[in-house]
Design a protein around this motif. Structure first.
Motif, PDB file in Angstrom:
ATOM      1  N   MET A 203       5.798  -6.219  -6.641  1.00  0.00           N
ATOM      2  CA  MET A 203       5.111  -4.935  -6.519  1.00  0.00           C
ATOM      3  C   MET A 203       3.628  -5.138  -6.217  1.00  0.00           C
ATOM      4  O   MET A 203       3.054  -4.479  -5.334  1.00  0.00           O
ATOM      5  CB  MET A 203       5.287  -4.122  -7.800  1.00  0.00           C
ATOM      6  CG  MET A 203       6.678  -3.565  -8.000  1.00  0.00           C
ATOM      7  SD  MET A 203       6.776  -2.547  -9.499  1.00  0.00           S
ATOM      8  CE  MET A 203       8.462  -1.950  -9.368  1.00  0.00           C
ATOM      9  N   CYS A 206       3.263  -6.327  -2.572  1.00  0.00           N
ATOM     10  CA  CYS A 206       3.425  -5.249  -1.600  1.00  0.00           C
ATOM     11  C   CYS A 206       2.221  -4.319  -1.607  1.00  0.00           C
ATOM     12  O   CYS A 206       1.770  -3.855  -0.556  1.00  0.00           O
ATOM     13  CB  CYS A 206       4.707  -4.475  -1.884  1.00  0.00           C
ATOM     14  SG  CYS A 206       6.231  -5.376  -1.547  1.00  0.00           S
ATOM     15  N   ASP A 207       1.696  -4.031  -2.809  1.00  0.00           N
ATOM     16  CA  ASP A 207       0.512  -3.175  -2.904  1.00  0.00           C
ATOM     17  C   ASP A 207      -0.663  -3.782  -2.151  1.00  0.00           C
ATOM     18  O   ASP A 207      -1.407  -3.083  -1.458  1.00  0.00           O
ATOM     19  CB  ASP A 207       0.114  -2.980  -4.365  1.00  0.00           C
ATOM     20  CG  ASP A 207       1.124  -2.159  -5.146  1.00  0.00           C
ATOM     21  OD1 ASP A 207       2.091  -1.659  -4.544  1.00  0.00           O
ATOM     22  OD2 ASP A 207       0.946  -2.030  -6.374  1.00  0.00           O
ATOM     23  N   HIS A 213       2.630   2.607  -1.194  1.00  0.00           N
ATOM     24  CA  HIS A 213       3.721   3.381  -0.600  1.00  0.00           C
ATOM     25  C   HIS A 213       4.849   2.500  -0.076  1.00  0.00           C
ATOM     26  O   HIS A 213       5.914   3.004   0.257  1.00  0.00           O
ATOM     27  CB  HIS A 213       3.186   4.238   0.552  1.00  0.00           C
ATOM     28  CG  HIS A 213       2.548   3.436   1.646  1.00  0.00           C
ATOM     29  ND1 HIS A 213       1.242   3.020   1.580  1.00  0.00           N
ATOM     30  CD2 HIS A 213       3.032   2.955   2.827  1.00  0.00           C
ATOM     31  CE1 HIS A 213       0.941   2.346   2.685  1.00  0.00           C
ATOM     32  NE2 HIS A 213       2.010   2.279   3.444  1.00  0.00           N
ATOM     33  N   ARG A 214       4.643   1.198  -0.037  1.00  0.00           N
ATOM     34  CA  ARG A 214       5.684   0.277   0.429  1.00  0.00           C
ATOM     35  C   ARG A 214       6.703   0.056  -0.676  1.00  0.00           C
ATOM     36  O   ARG A 214       6.357  -0.329  -1.797  1.00  0.00           O
ATOM     37  CB  ARG A 214       5.046  -1.065   0.825  1.00  0.00           C
ATOM     38  CG  ARG A 214       5.995  -2.247   0.970  1.00  0.00           C
ATOM     39  CD  ARG A 214       6.872  -2.148   2.207  1.00  0.00           C
ATOM     40  NE  ARG A 214       7.386  -3.449   2.601  1.00  0.00           N
ATOM     41  CZ  ARG A 214       8.519  -3.997   2.145  1.00  0.00           C
ATOM     42  NH1 ARG A 214       9.251  -3.353   1.241  1.00  0.00           N
ATOM     43  NH2 ARG A 214       8.909  -5.179   2.582  1.00  0.00           N
ATOM     44  N   ALA A 215       7.973   0.317  -0.393  1.00  0.00           N
ATOM     45  CA  ALA A 215       9.019   0.093  -1.388  1.00  0.00           C
ATOM     46  C   ALA A 215       9.099  -1.393  -1.713  1.00  0.00           C
ATOM     47  O   ALA A 215       9.178  -2.227  -0.802  1.00  0.00           O
ATOM     48  CB  ALA A 215      10.364   0.577  -0.860  1.00  0.00           C
ATOM     49  N   ASN A 274       8.738   3.667  -4.842  1.00  0.00           N
ATOM     50  CA  ASN A 274       7.452   3.800  -4.152  1.00  0.00           C
ATOM     51  C   ASN A 274       6.939   5.237  -4.162  1.00  0.00           C
ATOM     52  O   ASN A 274       5.722   5.464  -4.160  1.00  0.00           O
ATOM     53  CB  ASN A 274       7.553   3.282  -2.720  1.00  0.00           C
ATOM     54  CG  ASN A 274       8.589   4.024  -1.900  1.00  0.00           C
ATOM     55  OD1 ASN A 274       9.762   4.073  -2.265  1.00  0.00           O
ATOM     56  ND2 ASN A 274       8.168   4.607  -0.792  1.00  0.00           N
ATOM     57  N   ARG A 277       5.370   5.723  -7.648  1.00  0.00           N
ATOM     58  CA  ARG A 277       4.130   4.954  -7.783  1.00  0.00           C
ATOM     59  C   ARG A 277       3.035   5.499  -6.866  1.00  0.00           C
ATOM     60  O   ARG A 277       1.847   5.479  -7.226  1.00  0.00           O
ATOM     61  CB  ARG A 277       4.385   3.472  -7.508  1.00  0.00           C
ATOM     62  CG  ARG A 277       5.332   2.824  -8.510  1.00  0.00           C
ATOM     63  CD  ARG A 277       5.385   1.311  -8.350  1.00  0.00           C
ATOM     64  NE  ARG A 277       4.132   0.691  -8.729  1.00  0.00           N
ATOM     65  CZ  ARG A 277       3.453  -0.150  -7.959  1.00  0.00           C
ATOM     66  NH1 ARG A 277       3.896  -0.459  -6.751  1.00  0.00           N
ATOM     67  NH2 ARG A 277       2.324  -0.676  -8.373  1.00  0.00           N
TER      68      ARG A 277
END
Length: 379
Positions: A203, A206-207, A213-215, A274, A277
């Motif tokens: 996570m 990706c953030d 917003h990226r799963a 996503n 979050r």
């Protein structure tokens, strides 16, 4: 600052710095609750901020028999995590979890919460999930129970799942446990460990690379060498229908991959990790970025300033790919006017800002439509 008592009477001017643009809140800091090799002394459960595996080793020691926390912390940093708050407890029981979540309530930087190896649904729901829902700015990554028959109705996994829910999607459940090389054992034996620390690292990765917003799915779990149970498509379909995120191994690669992005919500708007979050990120960013407006005169001038600040921030979210729409007007709206701020609200000292978001959702199912074609020119 000019001392006006020492200058001539008159009109004096000072330039002030206007409220700047809203900065995005942090999203990659994780809290990991567990029993380290060197348990804390006394009753202290103060979260300890760490930025590397070596820093963890220096503070809490390495591996020990039965301690799952070190593997989770190592997995977090191996998978791209940069900041972890380790919350040491003597036991993952009600007392330990109560102290841990109380301590975490005083750490605003946290956005992901894990308790590696905690599979008791009551503890997870009443402590971890409840904490994330109450705070509103963090997400729970939960470990599924170990189970070699994941579809059995009264088995450990299905029993655990039936006791877990988060209506607004503040938690996700991941199955199965992963296998890592056990550095504490002779011969580097494979060892099953819970995946939550590795997932939290993904996570954070990706953030940092794309955005919140990226799963956090279709990503490899670095440091994992296998799975405790290898799922087939039929099993995963049944688990996915119950919002249990699967870890899979596909042909051509022996490294497990995250192959699910659902929350524990039964409500469609909050189905995906996503989405939850991203909305929490927007809410937290606005909460922090609009503090300047508190106690300002409640006038249309303030409303217009608030509208500009919020719209500018949401435009950046849209431009980064977090909102759906060909234009910013299609992606969101912001209303701060008399329609949402009647006289009664103003008399109570309240300002209402109504915001609508067209969030992006992951392409969970890619459908191929294939037919036979005779060839030649397509007219």
């Amino acid at each position: 600052m000019v001392d006006y008592a020492t200058v001539a009477p008159g009109i004096h001017l000072e330039e002030i710095t206007p409220a700047g643009p809203i900065a995005g809140a942090g999203t990659g800091a994780a809290a990991l609750i567990g029993v380290p090799a060197r348990p804390p002394t006394g009753t202290s459960t103060d979260p300890v901020p760490l930025t590397s595996w070596n820093a963890y080793k220096d503070q809490f020691g390495e591996y020990s028999s039965g301690a799952l926390l070190p593997y989770a912390v190592r997995g977090f940093f191996d998978n791209g995590g940069a900041l972890a708050y380790v919350v040491p407890v003597k036991k993952l029981d009600a007392e330990g979890m109560d102290a841990a979540v109380d301590a975490l309530s005083r750490v605003p930087e946290v956005s992901i919460v894990c308790a590696p190896g905690l599979t008791d649904p009551a503890l997870a729901k009443d402590r971890v999930i409840a904490h994330c829902e109450k705070m509103g700015d963090r997400f729970a990554v939960l470990d599924a129970a170990q189970d070699s028959n994941p579809l059995k109705a009264d088995g450990p996994l299905q029993t655990q799942r039936s006791g877990l829910v988060s209506a607004s999607g503040f938690a996700a459940l991941y199955y199965p446990w992963i296998r890592v090389t056990d550095p504490s054992a002779a011969g580097a034996k494979p060892l099953p460990v819970p995946p939550s620390g590795h997932i939290a690292g993904i996570m954070a990765r990706c953030d940092a690379t794309v955005g919140v917003h990226r799963a956090p799915a279709n990503e490899y779990l670095r440091g994992a060498i296998g799975l405790d149970h290898v799922l087939n498509d039929v099993e995963q379909g049944a688990l996915n229908a119950k919002n249990i995120n699967a870890l899979r191994i596909f042909p051509g690669n022996s490294v497990p991959v995250v192959w699910g992005a659902r929350t524990l919500s039964e409500q469609t708007p909050w189905r995906y990790v996503n989405v939850r979050r991203l909305v929490s990120y927007v809410e937290d960013s606005l909460r922090q970025g609009l503090r300047w407006a508190v106690f300002q005169p409640n006038t249309p001038g303030l409303w217009k300033s608030l509208e500009r600040s919020v719209a500018e921030f949401l435009t950046r979210v849209w431009e980064s790919g977090g909102l759906f729409g060909r234009t910013a007007a299609e992606a969101f709206y912001v209303t701060v006017d008399e329609s949402v701020n009647p006289p009664g609200a103003r008399e109570r000292g309240e300002v209402y800002i109504e915001i609508g978001l067209a969030v992006t959702r992951p392409a969970e199912h890619v459908v191929l439509r294939i037919g036979l074609w005779d060839g030649g020119q397509n007219q």
